[in-house]
Scaffold this motif. Structure first.
Motif, PDB file in Angstrom:
ATOM      1  N   ARG A 170     -95.065  19.115  14.286  1.00  0.00           N
ATOM      2  CA  ARG A 170     -94.513  20.410  14.652  1.00  0.00           C
ATOM      3  C   ARG A 170     -93.467  20.847  13.626  1.00  0.00           C
ATOM      4  NH1 ARG A 170     -92.960  23.983  19.094  1.00  0.00           N
ATOM      5  NH2 ARG A 170     -91.830  25.576  17.932  1.00  0.00           N
ATOM      6  N   GLU A 171     -93.666  22.035  13.037  1.00  0.00           N
ATOM      7  CA  GLU A 171     -92.655  22.655  12.181  1.00  0.00           C
ATOM      8  C   GLU A 171     -91.684  23.410  13.057  1.00  0.00           C
ATOM      9  OE1 GLU A 171     -91.922  22.909   8.849  1.00  0.00           O
ATOM     10  OE2 GLU A 171     -93.629  21.795   8.081  1.00  0.00           O
ATOM     11  N   TRP A 172     -90.403  23.097  12.913  1.00  0.00           N
ATOM     12  CA  TRP A 172     -89.395  23.788  13.712  1.00  0.00           C
ATOM     13  C   TRP A 172     -88.095  23.883  12.924  1.00  0.00           C
ATOM     14  CZ3 TRP A 172     -85.272  21.870  17.270  1.00  0.00           C
ATOM     15  CH2 TRP A 172     -84.785  22.903  18.092  1.00  0.00           C
ATOM     16  N   ARG A 173     -87.607  25.084  12.761  1.00  0.00           N
ATOM     17  CA  ARG A 173     -86.372  25.344  12.022  1.00  0.00           C
ATOM     18  C   ARG A 173     -86.412  24.736  10.628  1.00  0.00           C
ATOM     19  NH1 ARG A 173     -81.314  24.962  16.325  1.00  0.00           N
ATOM     20  NH2 ARG A 173     -82.093  26.556  17.781  1.00  0.00           N
ATOM     21  N   GLY A 174     -87.579  24.841   9.972  1.00  0.00           N
ATOM     22  CA  GLY A 174     -87.732  24.374   8.604  1.00  0.00           C
ATOM     23  C   GLY A 174     -87.896  22.882   8.447  1.00  0.00           C
ATOM     24  N   ALA A 181     -96.771   9.638  20.392  1.00  0.00           N
ATOM     25  CA  ALA A 181     -96.450   9.392  21.794  1.00  0.00           C
ATOM     26  C   ALA A 181     -97.474   8.449  22.406  1.00  0.00           C
ATOM     27  CB  ALA A 181     -96.406  10.704  22.563  1.00  0.00           C
ATOM     28  N   ARG A 182     -97.002   7.543  23.256  1.00  0.00           N
ATOM     29  CA  ARG A 182     -97.877   6.584  23.930  1.00  0.00           C
ATOM     30  C   ARG A 182     -97.546   6.564  25.404  1.00  0.00           C
ATOM     31  NH1 ARG A 182     -96.882   1.195  22.296  1.00  0.00           N
ATOM     32  NH2 ARG A 182     -98.872   0.659  23.242  1.00  0.00           N
ATOM     33  N   ARG A 183     -98.594   6.463  26.222  1.00  0.00           N
ATOM     34  CA  ARG A 183     -98.400   6.344  27.659  1.00  0.00           C
ATOM     35  C   ARG A 183     -98.213   4.868  27.999  1.00  0.00           C
ATOM     36  NH1 ARG A 183     -99.779   9.730  31.838  1.00  0.00           N
ATOM     37  NH2 ARG A 183    -101.068  11.019  30.462  1.00  0.00           N
ATOM     38  N   THR A 184     -96.997   4.510  28.366  1.00  0.00           N
ATOM     39  CA  THR A 184     -96.687   3.124  28.692  1.00  0.00           C
ATOM     40  C   THR A 184     -96.166   2.974  30.123  1.00  0.00           C
ATOM     41  OG1 THR A 184     -94.399   3.300  27.907  1.00  0.00           O
ATOM     42  CG2 THR A 184     -96.079   2.675  26.285  1.00  0.00           C
ATOM     43  N   GLY A 185     -95.792   4.093  30.743  1.00  0.00           N
ATOM     44  CA  GLY A 185     -95.203   4.026  32.072  1.00  0.00           C
ATOM     45  C   GLY A 185     -93.708   3.780  32.060  1.00  0.00           C
ATOM     46  N   LYS A 186     -93.148   3.601  30.879  1.00  0.00           N
ATOM     47  CA  LYS A 186     -91.712   3.372  30.747  1.00  0.00           C
ATOM     48  C   LYS A 186     -91.182   4.275  29.648  1.00  0.00           C
ATOM     49  CE  LYS A 186     -88.226  -0.249  30.200  1.00  0.00           C
ATOM     50  NZ  LYS A 186     -87.987  -1.699  29.979  1.00  0.00           N
ATOM     51  N   ALA A 187     -90.333   5.225  30.014  1.00  0.00           N
ATOM     52  CA  ALA A 187     -89.891   6.255  29.076  1.00  0.00           C
ATOM     53  C   ALA A 187     -88.884   5.705  28.070  1.00  0.00           C
ATOM     54  CB  ALA A 187     -89.272   7.423  29.837  1.00  0.00           C
ATOM     55  N   SER A 188     -89.087   6.064  26.805  1.00  0.00           N
ATOM     56  CA  SER A 188     -88.113   5.766  25.755  1.00  0.00           C
ATOM     57  C   SER A 188     -88.364   6.705  24.580  1.00  0.00           C
ATOM     58  CB  SER A 188     -88.197   4.302  25.296  1.00  0.00           C
ATOM     59  OG  SER A 188     -89.448   4.047  24.667  1.00  0.00           O
ATOM     60  N   LEU A 189     -87.336   6.922  23.785  1.00  0.00           N
ATOM     61  CA  LEU A 189     -87.426   7.855  22.660  1.00  0.00           C
ATOM     62  C   LEU A 189     -86.703   7.255  21.462  1.00  0.00           C
ATOM     63  CD1 LEU A 189     -88.193  10.718  21.602  1.00  0.00           C
ATOM     64  CD2 LEU A 189     -85.964  11.495  22.456  1.00  0.00           C
ATOM     65  N   THR A 190     -87.415   7.251  20.333  1.00  0.00           N
ATOM     66  CA  THR A 190     -86.836   6.763  19.084  1.00  0.00           C
ATOM     67  C   THR A 190     -86.979   7.846  18.027  1.00  0.00           C
ATOM     68  OG1 THR A 190     -87.428   4.483  19.630  1.00  0.00           O
ATOM     69  CG2 THR A 190     -86.902   4.949  17.339  1.00  0.00           C
ATOM     70  N   VAL A 191     -85.877   8.130  17.317  1.00  0.00           N
ATOM     71  CA  VAL A 191     -85.876   9.159  16.282  1.00  0.00           C
ATOM     72  C   VAL A 191     -85.470   8.511  14.963  1.00  0.00           C
ATOM     73  CG1 VAL A 191     -84.925  11.367  15.527  1.00  0.00           C
ATOM     74  CG2 VAL A 191     -85.299  10.928  17.964  1.00  0.00           C
ATOM     75  N   PRO A 206     -78.746  19.525   8.408  1.00  0.00           N
ATOM     76  CA  PRO A 206     -79.125  20.423   7.310  1.00  0.00           C
ATOM     77  C   PRO A 206     -79.665  19.632   6.116  1.00  0.00           C
ATOM     78  CG  PRO A 206     -77.010  21.083   8.225  1.00  0.00           C
ATOM     79  CD  PRO A 206     -77.361  19.769   8.865  1.00  0.00           C
ATOM     80  N   GLY A 207     -80.732  20.128   5.525  1.00  0.00           N
ATOM     81  CA  GLY A 207     -81.342  19.475   4.381  1.00  0.00           C
ATOM     82  C   GLY A 207     -82.447  18.504   4.727  1.00  0.00           C
ATOM     83  N   THR A 208     -82.595  18.181   6.009  1.00  0.00           N
ATOM     84  CA  THR A 208     -83.664  17.271   6.437  1.00  0.00           C
ATOM     85  C   THR A 208     -85.017  17.958   6.296  1.00  0.00           C
ATOM     86  OG1 THR A 208     -82.184  16.227   8.045  1.00  0.00           O
ATOM     87  CG2 THR A 208     -84.556  15.873   8.340  1.00  0.00           C
ATOM     88  N   GLU A 209     -85.976  17.239   5.765  1.00  0.00           N
ATOM     89  CA  GLU A 209     -87.316  17.794   5.599  1.00  0.00           C
ATOM     90  C   GLU A 209     -88.288  17.279   6.649  1.00  0.00           C
ATOM     91  OE1 GLU A 209     -88.661  17.123   1.629  1.00  0.00           O
ATOM     92  OE2 GLU A 209     -87.133  18.438   0.736  1.00  0.00           O
ATOM     93  N   GLU A 210     -88.119  16.014   7.066  1.00  0.00           N
ATOM     94  CA  GLU A 210     -89.080  15.421   7.999  1.00  0.00           C
ATOM     95  C   GLU A 210     -88.368  14.444   8.929  1.00  0.00           C
ATOM     96  OE1 GLU A 210     -93.293  14.794   6.737  1.00  0.00           O
ATOM     97  OE2 GLU A 210     -92.783  12.676   7.035  1.00  0.00           O
ATOM     98  N   VAL A 211     -88.778  14.477  10.188  1.00  0.00           N
ATOM     99  CA  VAL A 211     -88.231  13.576  11.197  1.00  0.00           C
ATOM    100  C   VAL A 211     -89.388  12.858  11.859  1.00  0.00           C
ATOM    101  CG1 VAL A 211     -87.006  13.427  13.405  1.00  0.00           C
ATOM    102  CG2 VAL A 211     -86.187  14.989  11.630  1.00  0.00           C
ATOM    103  N   HIS A 212     -89.265  11.537  12.033  1.00  0.00           N
ATOM    104  CA  HIS A 212     -90.315  10.739  12.665  1.00  0.00           C
ATOM    105  C   HIS A 212     -89.857  10.320  14.053  1.00  0.00           C
ATOM    106  CE1 HIS A 212     -93.058  10.207   9.185  1.00  0.00           C
ATOM    107  NE2 HIS A 212     -91.953  10.522   8.524  1.00  0.00           N
TER     108      HIS A 212
END
Length: 217
Positions: A170-174, A181-191, A206-212
């Motif tokens: 997803r492109e968002w704000r440049g 995403a994986r369905r595991t039944g246990k919610a967690s988020l890693t950036v 600012p200046g970030t090009e890509e986020v995983h």
């Protein structure tokens, strides 16, 4: 899209309304705008009662409002029905009925003849609709669950159980957000390898090009 109820509905009213929508208005071809259709002209109602039964506002399936029904189901956690509503009018899923549909197999119609029509399932007024735009909102923000907010990208997929893994870019704000995403039944988020509480990916510096992003849901 603005809702006056909480995510689970006011004392079950949202869920009941959607059950009635499915039971009373929905067929293989989608959800009709009303039922039963008017069979005679009524001057106090005007144009709506002048159409034949099952067509246009008189019991037809307006494709434009079907994404709203899908969104509403996603909002209260009816993930399977949210997806089913999407597939009932999506051209890619109704191609097997092209001989009945009788319109281009790659475009949304304004409406499809409803169950009370002489030709149920027949498409009308192709291209003349905002359905594709609303379907994009439904699929991107509710079924896939990538919602732009003031605080970042909220990730809350609403897909049936057979969808176990998702890859979304997803492109968002440049910035390009690469989301696995994986369905595991246990919610967690890693950036970018770092755990984040909640379900919202913070706005990139600012200046970030890509986020995983890695999401378990």
């Amino acid at each position: 899209m603005c809702f006056s109820w909480s995510d689970r509905g006011l004392d079950g009213m949202a869920a009941q309304a959607l059950r009635s929508t499915k039971d009373l208005l929905t067929c293989r071809c989608g959800t009709a705008i009303l039922a039963p259709a008017y069979s005679t002209y009524r001057i106090e109602l005007g144009e709506i009662s002048s159409y034949p039964r099952g067509y246009k506002e008189n019991g037809g399936i307006f494709c434009h409002n079907n994404p709203w029904i899908s969104i509403a189901n996603a909002k209260i956690g009816n993930d399977s029905e949210a997806f089913n509503v999407y597939t009932r009018t999506c051209p890619a899923y109704v191609e097997q009925y092209s001989e009945v549909h009788r319109t281009e197999p790659y475009v949304y119609c304004q409406m499809v003849a409803g169950p009370e029509a002489p030709t149920p399932g027949e498409g009308k007024n192709s291209w003349l609709t905002g359905t594709a735009a609303w379907t994009f909102v439904d699929v991107s923000q509710y079924l896939l669950g990538v919602q732009p907010t003031f605080d970042g990208l909220r990730l809350e997929p609403h897909l049936p159980a057979q969808f176990t893994e998702l890859h979304i870019e997803r492109e968002w704000r440049g910035v390009r957000y690469v989301i696995d995403a994986r369905r595991t039944g246990k919610a967690s988020l890693t950036v970018d390898g770092k755990p984040v509480s909640g379900t919202t990916v913070p706005i990139a510096a600012p200046g970030t090009e890509e986020v995983h992003v890695s999401l378990n849901f």
